[in-house]
Scaffold this motif. Structure first.
Motif, PDB file in Angstrom:
ATOM      1  N   LEU A 179     -50.797 -30.406  60.159  1.00 33.89           N
ATOM      2  CA  LEU A 179     -49.744 -30.474  58.885  1.00 33.89           C
ATOM      3  C   LEU A 179     -49.970 -31.411  57.846  1.00 33.89           C
ATOM      4  CD1 LEU A 179     -46.509 -29.630  60.926  1.00 33.89           C
ATOM      5  CD2 LEU A 179     -47.923 -28.207  59.554  1.00 33.89           C
ATOM      6  N   PRO A 180     -49.923 -31.202  56.647  1.00 35.91           N
ATOM      7  CA  PRO A 180     -50.010 -32.297  55.680  1.00 35.91           C
ATOM      8  C   PRO A 180     -48.908 -33.368  55.811  1.00 35.91           C
ATOM      9  CG  PRO A 180     -49.416 -30.368  54.615  1.00 35.91           C
ATOM     10  CD  PRO A 180     -49.602 -29.957  55.984  1.00 35.91           C
ATOM     11  N   ILE A 181     -49.355 -34.580  55.253  1.00 31.82           N
ATOM     12  CA  ILE A 181     -48.433 -35.749  55.355  1.00 31.82           C
ATOM     13  C   ILE A 181     -47.234 -35.726  54.427  1.00 31.82           C
ATOM     14  CG2 ILE A 181     -49.957 -37.403  56.080  1.00 31.82           C
ATOM     15  CD1 ILE A 181     -49.953 -38.484  53.142  1.00 31.82           C
ATOM     16  N   TYR A 182     -47.460 -34.673  53.570  1.00 30.28           N
ATOM     17  CA  TYR A 182     -46.298 -34.340  52.622  1.00 30.28           C
ATOM     18  C   TYR A 182     -45.469 -33.133  52.992  1.00 30.28           C
ATOM     19  CZ  TYR A 182     -47.378 -37.413  49.039  1.00 30.28           C
ATOM     20  OH  TYR A 182     -47.683 -38.544  48.243  1.00 30.28           O
ATOM     21  N   GLY A 183     -45.771 -32.654  54.500  1.00 28.05           N
ATOM     22  CA  GLY A 183     -44.906 -31.374  54.944  1.00 28.05           C
ATOM     23  C   GLY A 183     -44.846 -30.391  54.143  1.00 28.05           C
ATOM     24  N   ASP A 184     -43.657 -29.693  53.985  1.00 28.49           N
ATOM     25  CA  ASP A 184     -43.464 -28.347  53.493  1.00 28.49           C
ATOM     26  C   ASP A 184     -43.058 -28.791  51.872  1.00 28.49           C
ATOM     27  OD1 ASP A 184     -43.008 -25.859  52.835  1.00 28.49           O
ATOM     28  OD2 ASP A 184     -40.525 -26.093  53.241  1.00 28.49           O
ATOM     29  N   GLY A 185     -44.012 -29.082  51.141  1.00 31.24           N
ATOM     30  CA  GLY A 185     -43.951 -29.354  49.736  1.00 31.24           C
ATOM     31  C   GLY A 185     -44.797 -28.172  49.073  1.00 31.24           C
ATOM     32  N   ILE A 186     -44.831 -28.449  47.630  1.00 29.47           N
ATOM     33  CA  ILE A 186     -45.453 -27.347  46.896  1.00 29.47           C
ATOM     34  C   ILE A 186     -47.045 -27.539  47.258  1.00 29.47           C
ATOM     35  CG2 ILE A 186     -46.215 -27.176  44.449  1.00 29.47           C
ATOM     36  CD1 ILE A 186     -43.718 -27.992  43.531  1.00 29.47           C
ATOM     37  N   GLY A 187     -47.702 -26.612  47.744  1.00 34.21           N
ATOM     38  CA  GLY A 187     -48.922 -26.410  48.080  1.00 34.21           C
ATOM     39  C   GLY A 187     -49.266 -26.358  49.507  1.00 34.21           C
ATOM     40  N   PHE A 188     -47.927 -25.799  50.231  1.00 37.05           N
ATOM     41  CA  PHE A 188     -47.796 -25.542  51.494  1.00 37.05           C
ATOM     42  C   PHE A 188     -47.531 -24.129  51.743  1.00 37.05           C
ATOM     43  CE2 PHE A 188     -45.852 -25.414  55.984  1.00 37.05           C
ATOM     44  CZ  PHE A 188     -46.865 -25.686  56.541  1.00 37.05           C
ATOM     45  N   LEU A 189     -46.520 -23.761  51.474  1.00 35.53           N
ATOM     46  CA  LEU A 189     -46.144 -22.265  51.485  1.00 35.53           C
ATOM     47  C   LEU A 189     -45.816 -21.896  49.893  1.00 35.53           C
ATOM     48  CD1 LEU A 189     -45.061 -19.810  52.833  1.00 35.53           C
ATOM     49  CD2 LEU A 189     -43.030 -20.811  53.317  1.00 35.53           C
TER      50      LEU A 189
END
Length: 608
Positions: free
Chosen positions: A589-599
């Motif tokens: 998972l990216p360090i920014y989590g569920d941000g723009i660019g994830f889902l």
């Protein structure tokens, strides 16, 4: 003699060559750029680390937005456009990795080059970069986009344009931007401006674009159809120019993204339960624990996924408009914060499951310490001691209640602050020396947090009644809210500011005095703080991470002790309920989590 002359000549040529190699500004083009040091991924990286390079393509995802839309142009102030368009239909010269604090990699640009002081940056475009109509992206398109958005686009683009001393073509596919002030972040921000097609807007005013004037983009999706205030359908472009880029591998996997619009969050959630939309984000921890027990979830057709992150809490809460009296008095603002019984509200609405935001950068290394300022943070703030509010240097923490509904101790403390500010109880109402009652209005729009916000204000209004204050809640649709927010037509309103691990120029847009009288700025509280602006400037000029962190912690102190916002919950984990066919790379998972660019960008559809 002759051999000596040649020897000296050769030595001279060697020295000249070494001088050229060492000359300031003689940087090498690179595949990426980071705020400090080098980007983590090498030039030959295969894919972003949080994307699945083998993700299948296909399927449909339906998402729900609350409210409506009357524009499909997210780059101008006029109208309200679906927020998803900016990232799905348009691209910039560089793309951001959500797994690093602030690193960019080539997207429309194949390389980036900058001077040692970052007073200029040069980009070389990819030869195959194309708009969705198949036309090539040119240097002229890029220069026009920077100038047009910087002068006629949304206010968020104008601050950057004012920092450009010159922008010029340097080759068939290259251009250079030279900056007029010292700011290390500008070289990165230059890579993140959206690029539009110059020819589409020739002889037309982009700021007056109607809904039918859909800007051409270079992104993986195009607008296929729309029904005003009801739906927008995005179709993955089969001729998308960048589908084989390493930066894009494993992303933008859905053939169709459909955005459905609903009147309020309750209706949206019911549509999800009925299978009409593919996923919802849940912001209430108590609802997450107790209200997701409908048949589709029990049958395994719906899955609950939690996505942690490492980013700062940011600020979510009820912002106070200091352009209006008496909210221009910090004692009144502190009284309103003190009277807000968070512990009781949190227990009532979320079962006490969601911790409170304690500062703008809480939950990260950028957060202020709650004791006295020390070390470099104190050194940075001391020159502004006369302008700082109490607690900035001495230490400050949000008031904590006893958790009971009466909250007597904090109500007494709030009344003492109000009395000190000249407000006393007269005929059962709190009034000033002129007899004017203290009446406040909180403006709310219909969105994902509206249920919580309304319930909070109901409890809060009863607490303020005990102080003699009248609090009225006004509910508006999204369009009306956007207009009133842009004109600062409110006393209090719900504010959400997502903050990153690499805060920069956007901080001036959020908190800078230039936005006090500028319609549509993000400075909703109307704050004017020389200390805050100085800390932001220092952040932008910092040459190493340690100095950057100190300046950000100092800024956090100025913001928090400014008493501009009544903070509520922080969201340390993203909660997404989704159809079982929707998958994501949970192993990295990216360090920014569920941000723009994830889902939906790195998710994919996988038939059961």
């Amino acid at each position: 003699m002759r051999s000596d002359i040649f020897r000296f000549a050769r030595a001279g040529l060697l020295l000249c060559a070494l001088a050229v190699m060492a000359a300031p500004g003689a940087a090498e083009p690179a595949h990426g750029i980071a705020m400090y040091g080098d980007p983590a991924l090498p030039p030959d990286f295969v894919s972003l680390p949080y994307a699945n390079p083998d993700a299948p393509k296909g399927g449909q995802v339906v998402t729900g937005n609350v409210g409506g839309f009357d524009s499909l142009n997210p780059f101008i102030l006029r109208g309200t456009a679906p927020w998803q368009l900016a990232s799905l239909t348009h691209e910039s010269l560089m793309g951001r990795s959500m797994d690093e604090p602030f690193s960019l990699y080539g997207l429309l640009a194949e390389s980036v080059e900058t001077g040692p002081n970052r007073d200029w940056v040069e980009f070389t475009l990819r030869e195959g970069a194309r708009f969705s109509d198949g036309s090539p992206v040119t240097v002229e398109d890029v220069i026009w986009s920077y100038r047009e958005l910087g002068t006629n686009g949304h206010p968020r683009y104008r601050g950057f344009w004012q920092k450009i001393a010159d922008i010029a073509k340097t080759g068939p596919r290259s251009l250079r931007l030279t900056f007029n002030e010292e700011d290390r972040e500008l070289a990165l921000l230059a890579g993140l401006r959206p690029i539009l097609q110059k020819a589409q807007w020739q002889g037309r005013d982009i700021s007056e674009a109607g809904i039918e004037d859909i800007p051409l983009g270079t992104g993986p999706y195009v607008v296929e159809s729309y029904d005003i205030d009801r739906s927008v359908v995005l179709r993955r472009n089969p001729e998308y120019w960048g589908k084989n880029l390493a930066f894009r591998r494993g992303t933008n996997n859905f053939d169709e993204i459909r955005i459905e619009f609903y009147g309020d969050d309750t209706v949206l959630k019911e549509a999800f339960k009925a299978g009409l939309i593919s996923y919802v984000r849940e912001f209430n921890a108590d609802a997450w624990a107790n209200q997701y027990d409908f048949p589709a979830l029990e049958r395994g057709e719906i899955v609950k996924s939690e996505v942690p992150h490492q980013k700062p809490s940011g600020m979510t809460g009820f912002v106070m408009n200091t352009r209006r009296a008496p909210l221009d008095d910090w004692r009144v603002r502190e009284a309103l914060i003190t009277a807000f019984n968070f512990e009781y509200i949190n227990d009532t609405l979320t079962g006490g499951r969601q911790p409170r935001i304690t500062s703008y950068f809480s939950n990260s290394e950028l957060a202020m310490d709650h004791g006295p300022a020390t070390g470099r943070v104190r050194e940075l703030l001391t020159p502004f001691a006369d302008t700082l509010l109490p607690g900035a240097l001495e230490g400050y923490a949000l008031p904590v209640s006893d958790g009971t509904a009466r909250n007597r101790r904090n109500i007494r403390a709030a009344m003492a602050l109000l009395n000190a500010a000249g407000w006393t109880v007269q005929d059962g109402r709190l009034a000033n020396a002129e007899g004017q009652p203290l009446e406040l209005t909180v403006l709310l729009q219909q969105d994902g947090l509206i249920g919580q916000a309304t319930a909070m204000m109901d409890i809060y209004a009863r607490a303020l009644e005990r102080l003699g204050i009248t609090l009225t809640t006004q509910m508006t649709d999204k369009a009306q809210y956007a207009e009133r927010e842009a004109q600062y037509d409110f006393d209090l309103t719900l504010m959400r500011r997502s903050l990153s691990l690499s805060p920069g120029n956007e901080q001036m847009f959020y908190w800078g005095s230039q936005g006090v009288n500028q319609p549509g700025s993000r400075n909703l509280m109307g704050m004017v703080s020389p200390a805050a602006e100085a800390m932001i400037t220092h952040m932008l000029q910092a040459r190493d991470r340690a100095e950057f962190v100190a300046a950000t912690r100092a800024l956090d102190r100025v913001l928090t002790t400014g008493r501009y916002v009544i903070p509520i919950h922080q969201y340390s984990v993203g909660r997404i309920a989704h159809k079982s066919q929707l998958k994501y790379p949970s192993d990295h998972l990216p360090i920014y989590g569920d941000g723009i660019g994830f889902l939906p960008e790195v998710w994919w559809y996988e038939a059961d």
